[in-house]
Motif scaffolding. Structure first.
Motif, mmCIF file in Angstrom:
data_model
loop_
_atom_site.group_PDB
_atom_site.id
_atom_site.type_symbol
_atom_site.label_atom_id
_atom_site.label_comp_id
_atom_site.label_asym_id
_atom_site.label_seq_id
_atom_site.Cartn_x
_atom_site.Cartn_y
_atom_site.Cartn_z
ATOM 1 N N GLU A 125 12.199 1.891 80.010
ATOM 2 C CA GLU A 125 11.312 0.847 79.353
ATOM 3 C C GLU A 125 11.942 -0.392 80.177
ATOM 4 O OE1 GLU A 125 12.680 3.251 77.601
ATOM 5 O OE2 GLU A 125 10.887 3.762 76.202
ATOM 6 N N ALA A 126 13.128 -0.576 80.107
ATOM 7 C CA ALA A 126 13.632 -2.062 80.334
ATOM 8 C C ALA A 126 14.633 -2.043 81.724
ATOM 9 C CB ALA A 126 14.582 -2.532 79.294
ATOM 10 N N GLY A 127 14.138 -1.041 82.612
ATOM 11 C CA GLY A 127 14.909 -1.052 83.845
ATOM 12 C C GLY A 127 14.341 -1.791 84.800
ATOM 13 N N HIS A 128 15.205 -2.273 85.621
ATOM 14 C CA HIS A 128 14.972 -3.085 86.734
ATOM 15 C C HIS A 128 15.735 -2.953 87.874
ATOM 16 C CE1 HIS A 128 18.500 -5.733 85.748
ATOM 17 N NE2 HIS A 128 18.053 -5.562 84.319
ATOM 18 N N ASP A 129 15.500 -3.871 89.009
ATOM 19 C CA ASP A 129 16.028 -3.348 90.231
ATOM 20 C C ASP A 129 17.590 -3.574 90.076
ATOM 21 O OD1 ASP A 129 13.834 -2.839 91.615
ATOM 22 O OD2 ASP A 129 13.621 -4.786 92.551
ATOM 23 N N TYR A 130 18.203 -4.379 89.301
ATOM 24 C CA TYR A 130 19.572 -4.765 89.229
ATOM 25 C C TYR A 130 20.239 -3.998 88.450
ATOM 26 C CZ TYR A 130 18.511 -8.655 92.510
ATOM 27 O OH TYR A 130 18.237 -9.234 93.705
ATOM 28 N N TYR A 131 19.596 -3.215 87.553
ATOM 29 C CA TYR A 131 20.393 -2.539 86.480
ATOM 30 C C TYR A 131 20.577 -0.794 86.845
ATOM 31 C CZ TYR A 131 21.746 0.068 82.193
ATOM 32 O OH TYR A 131 22.165 0.754 81.292
ATOM 33 N N PHE A 132 21.784 -0.504 86.891
ATOM 34 C CA PHE A 132 22.270 0.943 87.127
ATOM 35 C C PHE A 132 23.023 1.297 86.185
ATOM 36 C CE2 PHE A 132 21.365 -1.068 91.218
ATOM 37 C CZ PHE A 132 20.574 0.170 91.754
ATOM 38 N N ARG A 133 22.963 2.456 85.544
ATOM 39 C CA ARG A 133 24.063 3.257 84.685
ATOM 40 C C ARG A 133 24.594 4.523 85.372
ATOM 41 N NH1 ARG A 133 22.107 3.159 78.748
ATOM 42 N NH2 ARG A 133 20.216 4.342 79.864
ATOM 43 N N VAL A 134 25.970 4.740 85.044
ATOM 44 C CA VAL A 134 26.867 5.634 85.684
ATOM 45 C C VAL A 134 27.523 6.642 84.545
ATOM 46 C CG1 VAL A 134 27.007 4.603 88.002
ATOM 47 C CG2 VAL A 134 28.692 4.177 86.080
ATOM 48 N N THR A 135 26.720 6.572 83.444
ATOM 49 C CA THR A 135 27.235 7.323 82.336
ATOM 50 C C THR A 135 26.036 8.030 81.681
ATOM 51 O OG1 THR A 135 27.673 5.502 80.758
ATOM 52 C CG2 THR A 135 29.630 6.391 81.756
ATOM 53 N N ASN A 136 26.238 9.279 81.060
ATOM 54 C CA ASN A 136 25.221 9.959 80.376
ATOM 55 C C ASN A 136 24.364 8.899 79.279
ATOM 56 O OD1 ASN A 136 25.325 12.109 81.876
ATOM 57 N ND2 ASN A 136 26.233 13.274 80.030
ATOM 58 N N ASP A 137 23.085 8.979 79.497
ATOM 59 C CA ASP A 137 22.317 8.013 78.289
ATOM 60 C C ASP A 137 21.861 9.027 77.481
ATOM 61 O OD1 ASP A 137 20.301 9.509 79.733
ATOM 62 O OD2 ASP A 137 18.940 7.758 79.865
ATOM 63 N N SER A 138 21.186 8.301 76.404
ATOM 64 C CA SER A 138 20.994 9.004 75.066
ATOM 65 C C SER A 138 19.932 9.788 75.467
ATOM 66 C CB SER A 138 20.107 8.192 74.086
ATOM 67 O OG SER A 138 19.152 7.363 74.669
ATOM 68 N N TRP A 139 18.988 9.546 76.251
ATOM 69 C CA TRP A 139 18.138 10.912 76.843
ATOM 70 C C TRP A 139 18.769 12.100 77.424
ATOM 71 C CZ3 TRP A 139 13.251 12.730 76.148
ATOM 72 C CH2 TRP A 139 13.011 13.791 76.635
ATOM 73 N N THR A 140 19.602 11.956 78.358
ATOM 74 C CA THR A 140 20.454 13.048 78.791
ATOM 75 C C THR A 140 21.197 13.894 77.530
ATOM 76 O OG1 THR A 140 20.908 11.742 80.625
ATOM 77 C CG2 THR A 140 22.257 13.720 80.321
ATOM 78 N N SER A 141 21.952 13.079 76.793
ATOM 79 C CA SER A 141 22.573 13.818 75.586
ATOM 80 C C SER A 141 21.550 14.392 74.703
ATOM 81 C CB SER A 141 23.474 12.547 74.773
ATOM 82 O OG SER A 141 24.250 12.130 75.697
ATOM 83 N N MET A 142 20.474 13.793 74.336
ATOM 84 C CA MET A 142 19.529 14.289 73.404
ATOM 85 C C MET A 142 18.836 15.586 73.849
ATOM 86 S SD MET A 142 20.227 12.963 70.525
ATOM 87 C CE MET A 142 21.165 11.634 70.092
ATOM 88 N N ALA A 143 18.501 15.460 75.419
ATOM 89 C CA ALA A 143 17.942 16.493 76.088
ATOM 90 C C ALA A 143 18.750 17.927 75.785
ATOM 91 C CB ALA A 143 17.512 16.176 77.468
ATOM 92 N N ALA A 144 20.128 17.452 76.169
ATOM 93 C CA ALA A 144 21.142 18.616 75.974
ATOM 94 C C ALA A 144 21.213 19.175 74.512
ATOM 95 C CB ALA A 144 22.728 18.262 76.267
ATOM 96 N N GLY A 145 21.351 18.214 73.475
ATOM 97 C CA GLY A 145 21.272 18.448 72.254
ATOM 98 C C GLY A 145 19.948 19.289 71.790
ATOM 99 N N ALA A 146 18.920 18.907 72.071
ATOM 100 C CA ALA A 146 17.638 19.598 71.905
ATOM 101 C C ALA A 146 17.749 20.952 72.165
ATOM 102 C CB ALA A 146 16.456 19.006 72.487
ATOM 103 N N ARG A 147 18.118 21.190 73.347
ATOM 104 C CA ARG A 147 18.270 22.448 73.742
ATOM 105 C C ARG A 147 19.354 23.470 73.001
ATOM 106 N NH1 ARG A 147 16.221 19.732 77.550
ATOM 107 N NH2 ARG A 147 15.036 20.572 79.255
ATOM 108 N N TYR A 148 20.428 22.896 72.594
ATOM 109 C CA TYR A 148 21.127 23.546 71.808
ATOM 110 C C TYR A 148 20.424 23.618 70.452
ATOM 111 C CZ TYR A 148 25.663 24.718 69.722
ATOM 112 O OH TYR A 148 26.732 25.177 68.931
#
Lengths: 586, 445
Positions: free
Chosen positions: B152-175
């Motif tokens: 939602e709040a992403g913009h051109d200058y913002y990058f993230r290089v560690t897992n975000d809450s979506w990635t973790s929760m997507a893995a968790g949901a599968r578990y």
């Protein structure tokens, strides 16, 4: 059986009384425990809901009020800050920058989500998000509307809310105040977006886990729990102090939470006590049956003895309890009673027989003497060989009759013992002198052994007679090649003399009879030898014991008191008893 | 602080000095300057990490992770390659947005920073991300995890290089989906810190579970504040709700405090506790002692014992050689941030060309310690979020990383592509906030 009926017919037996007593004690203890338990639970409830709780509620109210006071102070500081109007009206001015810095620091409070600004129509004008900001209005205006929320006024501050937590968002309330009018004519208000849980979390100190739950009633009538969520009120609500108009602490009391375990515990206490009583009754019933059965056996035994069955003995069992002790005592009593009766009967029998024998002997001995003299005279003058043989036989028969008469006299008039310290070697030497030739004639080996230095306190003549009687009996019982021995041993305060042979032995059924007068297993015996021997042994405070097995031999043990130099002989109670019997016989 | 000309040894000196200061006065925030001098540096990176309080471990380990990255770059230089010379400045925002914004502004104004990095708290990261957009400074986030920052709040200058809450929760949901097939759990509760990260994690988990078609009943959602000192009312509330599974987004010292308090109750006897984003962190493993509470389901953004690749083993060994202890996941996150910036500069060929740098970062592939064999992380060009695999497991006895006696094992591995948010979902979420928060009159005038 009458004894059995006797115990069963008891209306309240001893066991029954003990049972009733035990049950009574348990019931009394239970009643007392129940009383104290009830009193304890009542006091517990009183204490939990009493004075201490009031103090806690007051303290909690102070905490909530202090929290709100701090926020009020924070809000008033912001609303009156001189730079704030510029933040609204002149965003790019240095004052606005100054105000923004202040607003960011204030908004970063962990108890706030942010600082919000509203126009005159309650529309959100702008906001400064704090570190804890999330959800509307920071993420989206969707669903953001404060118009329907309850509002109260307190110290010039407008409290809006609470907005309850829903859809994954936290609950909050707004504390709003118009910013100071500096002449720009703005009609803007500033509000602290307060985290609702930061207020309700302070409630927790007033509670008593599970029993009294402190809650916060809000102007909308909704009651919040310490996590800031609407609480499901199930118990009684006790009104507490107010922290804001329409906001007050209420205590939800669930006495059942604590009473229920108490009641359950009490229920199980009763159940346990009932079980204990049942178990006690069962145990006592079983004990009663067992005891009655065993008492009946005792009674039956007593009746048997009373009926003359002196050989009746009670089963003593392996237990070491009171009944077993009584049974043992009973059996001992039966043994002693039989022994006493036996002795008495024997003494009376002996007295009668002695009197009879003495009379007969006196009447027979003198004619026998005359007959003997006559036969001897006739024999000397008789020339005919055949007649001489017949006269010799007659003489032998007269001699035999004389011995019988002498035995009868000895039996009927036993001499008084004249005890003195006597060495066993003297006794053995004299015995051997007589017995060895007899044994030699019978081709029987004779020996003496043991401690020849032992001394006895006896009448040596009487005991020598006993040894000779027993020794001759033993030699006669042996076949050629047999062995007869005398052996002396010290056994504590007694000296034991054993007369042993490996002869024919005595059948078990005759063991008790051989000491009876006129009982003999020999073709030429008078049946008085052992009886006289027993008399003499007892006259010397001794005891005689016969062990025998057919075809294996016989051992007769004589026990006499040992000599103790310079000391009087201690008397065995049995000896005393024997003395008494002897006295009566005399 | 005077810069040293010999970057490696100098920086170690700085680290030791800084640690000494931290030990001597734990409440005192400290500024770190690592890498090349201001004159030599091709680019300056301004990093914000907590150095005090419950999350101080994250800051300390991140500094070491940065140092390992800088050492690797120096080694490349010695090997004849030409990686950029980087200067890294780190400071402590004390988990406050106002502090962070002010420090970040100073990074730009006083230190000529071209990049922002770090920031553990998502709430703070939001404020710095806004600043990055305004100041046109590229922000390479590490360790803050709210997926809102990249969606939602992403913009051109913002990058993230560690897992975000979506990635973790997507893995968790599968578990959880797989767990439901085994245990039939139905009642789900969530407890997360009352700020952006906690709420977004809960939203992400629900979306992921719904996307997988998992049927469940939400029995409670609780929001203790960040750094909550007493979780008892929340533990009581969770126990009253009788959930089969509690998923938590509490992290760091908060998660440890929650476990310690919950372990004094019958919580673990009746409930499984899952933390899919941060729970398997090494400091949690140490805090568990030798108590592998039953029902703990944990994962983190980097594990010392997974994957068992040479790259991961080398990274863990490097960290241990430098500090004498084993790293939390923050170290690998910070390492990744510095390496990502270095590779972007290499790829762009110019550290001052924003557009070229952004283009270089979009789609940038990075072979990282946490990548399983045969896979390299990459930055999604749309969300600017790194795409990585994730492993979820349970606690097992493992004394390979003392003093911890426990580690996570019994791994369930989830492929990176499966955990990536779909384009449809990203669009839906972005559309939902159109006219929303970002349309609110700007928070800063």
């Amino acid at each position: 059986m009458s004894g059995f009926h006797w115990s069963r017919n008891q209306r309240l037996s001893l066991v029954g009384r003990y049972t009733l007593l035990s049950v009574g004690v348990v019931v009394c203890a239970l009643v007392a425990l129940s009383f104290f338990y009830q009193r304890f639970s009542n006091e517990l409830i009183d204490r939990l809901t009493g004075e201490r709780l009031s103090a806690q509620v007051a303290a909690t109210s102070n905490k909530l009020s202090a929290f709100l006071d701090a926020r009020i102070y924070q809000l008033v500081t912001l609303s009156n800050h001189p730079a704030l109007p510029a933040f609204i009206e002149a965003p790019n001015s240095p004052q606005a920058e100054e105000a923004l810095t202040l607003l960011r620091v204030e908004a970063d409070s962990p108890d706030l989500y942010g600082v919000l600004f509203f126009d005159w129509n309650d529309n959100l004008d702008r906001l400064v998000a704090g570190q804890a900001a999330s959800g509307p209005p920071y993420w989206s205006k969707t669903g953001w509307d404060i118009r329907g929320l309850p509002r109260v006024e307190h110290e010039g501050i407008e409290f809006i809310g609470p907005q309850l937590p829903e859809n994954g968002n936290s609950g909050w309330l707004l504390m709003r105040q118009h910013i100071r009018d500096t002449g720009f004519g703005q009609n803007t208000s500033v509000a602290l977006h307060v985290r609702l849980s930061s207020l309700t979390e302070l409630l927790v100190s007033a509670g008593v886990a599970g029993v009294i739950e402190p809650l916060l009633r809000t102007p909308g009538g909704i009651v919040l729990d310490p996590t800031g969520r609407p609480a499901e009120v199930t118990g009684e609500l006790i009104e507490g102090p107010s922290i804001l108009p329409g906001w007050n602490i209420v205590m939800s009391v669930h006495p059942g939470t604590i009473l229920q375990p108490i009641d359950q515990t009490r229920f199980w206490l009763y159940v346990t006590a009932t079980l204990i009583i049942v178990v006690i009754l069962a145990i006592f019933f079983a004990l009663s049956r067992s005891l009655r059965r065993r008492v009946d056996t005792l009674v039956q035994g007593a009746h048997s003895i009373a009926s003359g069955d002196l050989y009746y003995r009670l089963p003593e069992g392996r237990r070491r309890d009171e009944i077993s002790t009584v049974a043992k005592a009973f059996n001992t009593m039966a043994w002693q009673l039989k022994d006493l009766i036996d002795r008495t009967v024997r003494a009376e029998k002996l007295a009668v027989l002695g009197q009879f024998a003495t009379g007969v002997a006196h009447e027979v001995r003198n004619p026998l003497a005359t007959m003997k003299t006559t036969v001897q005279a006739l024999t000397r003058k008789e020339q005919d060989v055949e007649r001489k043989v017949l006269l010799d036989d007659m003489g032998h028969q007269i001699d035999r009759l004389s011995r019988v008469v002498n035995d009868l006299l000895a039996y009927g008039r036993p001499g008084e013992a004249a005890p003195q310290n006597t060495e066993i070697r003297d006794l053995f030497r004299q015995s051997a002198r007589v017995l060895e030739p007899i044994a030699k004639d019978a081709n029987v080996r004779f020996y003496t052994s043991g401690d020849s230095g032992l001394k006895l306190y006896i009448d040596p003549d009487q005991v020598l007679q006993v040894l000779l009687n027993l020794g001759i009996n033993a030699i006669q019982a042996c076949k050629a090649g047999g062995t007869v021995g005398l052996r002396a041993e010290q056994n504590e305060a007694w000296v034991e003399i054993r007369v042993t042979d490996d002869g024919a032995g005595i059948p078990k059924q005759h063991l008790l009879d051989v000491v009876q007068p006129f009982f003999t297993m020999k073709s030429k015996g008078t049946g008085l030898g052992l009886t006289i021997s027993q008399q003499l042994v007892e006259a010397n405070h001794g005891k005689i014991h016969i062990e025998s097995a057919p075809q294996e031999g016989t051992t007769i043990t004589l026990k006499f008191p040992a000599t103790k130099a310079g000391t009087a002989q201690e008397e065995d109670p049995e000896d005393v008893q024997e003395d008494q019997i002897t006295d009566r016989r005399r | 602080m005077e810069m040293l000309t010999r970057p490696v040894s100098g920086c170690i000196t700085i680290i030791i000095a800084a640690f000494t200061l931290l030990v001597a006065n734990g409440a005192q925030a400290e500024r770190f300057e690592l890498g090349a001098s201001a004159d030599e540096a091709d680019a300056v990176i301004g990093c914000l990490y907590p150095m005090t309080g419950r999350s101080a471990t994250y800051g300390r380990d991140s500094i070491v992770g940065i140092q390992i990255a800088l050492d690797d770059l120096v080694a490349e230089t010695k090997a004849g390659l030409t990686p950029p010379k980087l200067r890294v400045i780190a400071d402590d925002p004390r988990s406050k947005a106002s502090y962070a914004v002010r420090l970040a502004q100073d990074f730009v104004a006083k230190d000529n920073a071209r990049f922002f990095c770090g920031i553990v708290s998502s709430g703070v990261a939001h404020a710095v991300s806004d600043l990055a957009r305004q100041e046109k400074i590229i922000m390479v986030g590490t360790d803050h995890a709210s997926s809102r920052l990249s969606i939602e709040a992403g913009h051109d200058y913002y990058f993230r290089v560690t897992n975000d809450s979506w990635t973790s929760m997507a893995a968790g949901a599968r578990y959880l989906r797989d767990l439901q097939k085994e245990t039939g759990w139905k009642r789900l509760a969530f407890v997360g810190p009352d700020y952006d990260y906690g709420h977004v994690s809960w939203t992400d988990l629900q979306l992921a579970l719904d996307g997988l078609g998992v049927e469940y009943e939400t029995v409670s959602a609780l929001w203790p504040k960040l750094y909550e000192p007493d979780y008892s009312i929340y533990i009581n509330a969770l126990q009253s709700a009788k959930p089969d599974v509690v998923v938590t987004a509490l992290w760091g010292g908060d998660f440890i405090a929650f476990i310690k308090q919950a372990s004094t109750t019958r919580f673990f006897e009746t409930t499984r506790l899952a933390n899919f984003d941060t729970g398997a962190n090494y400091d949690v493993m140490m805090a568990l002692g030798d108590q592998p509470y039953p029902g703990l389901i944990l994962s983190a953004r980097h594990h010392n014992n997974w994957p068992e690749t040479g790259r991961n083993k080398r990274f863990v060994a490097q960290f241990h050689d430098l500090t004498g202890r084993y790293p939390t996941y923050a170290a690998e996150g910070a390492y990744t941030g510095v390496i990502a910036i270095a590779r972007a500069i290499e790829k762009a060929g110019d550290a001052d060309d924003d557009r070229a740098l952004i283009k270089a970062l979009e789609g940038l592939q990075l072979a990282l310690p946490e990548d399983p064999p045969g896979f390299a992380s990459y930055i999604d060009p749309d969300t600017h979020q790194i795409v990585q695999a994730q492993a979820v497991g349970t606690v097992v006895h493992n004394e390979d990383f003392p003093p911890s006696k426990l580690m996570v094992g019994n791994w369930a591995i989830y492929d990176a592509e499966d955990l990536k948010p779909s384009k449809e979902m990203v669009k839906r979420r972005r559309d939902a906030v159109a006219g929303g928060s970002e349309a609110v009159p700007p928070p800063t005038p």
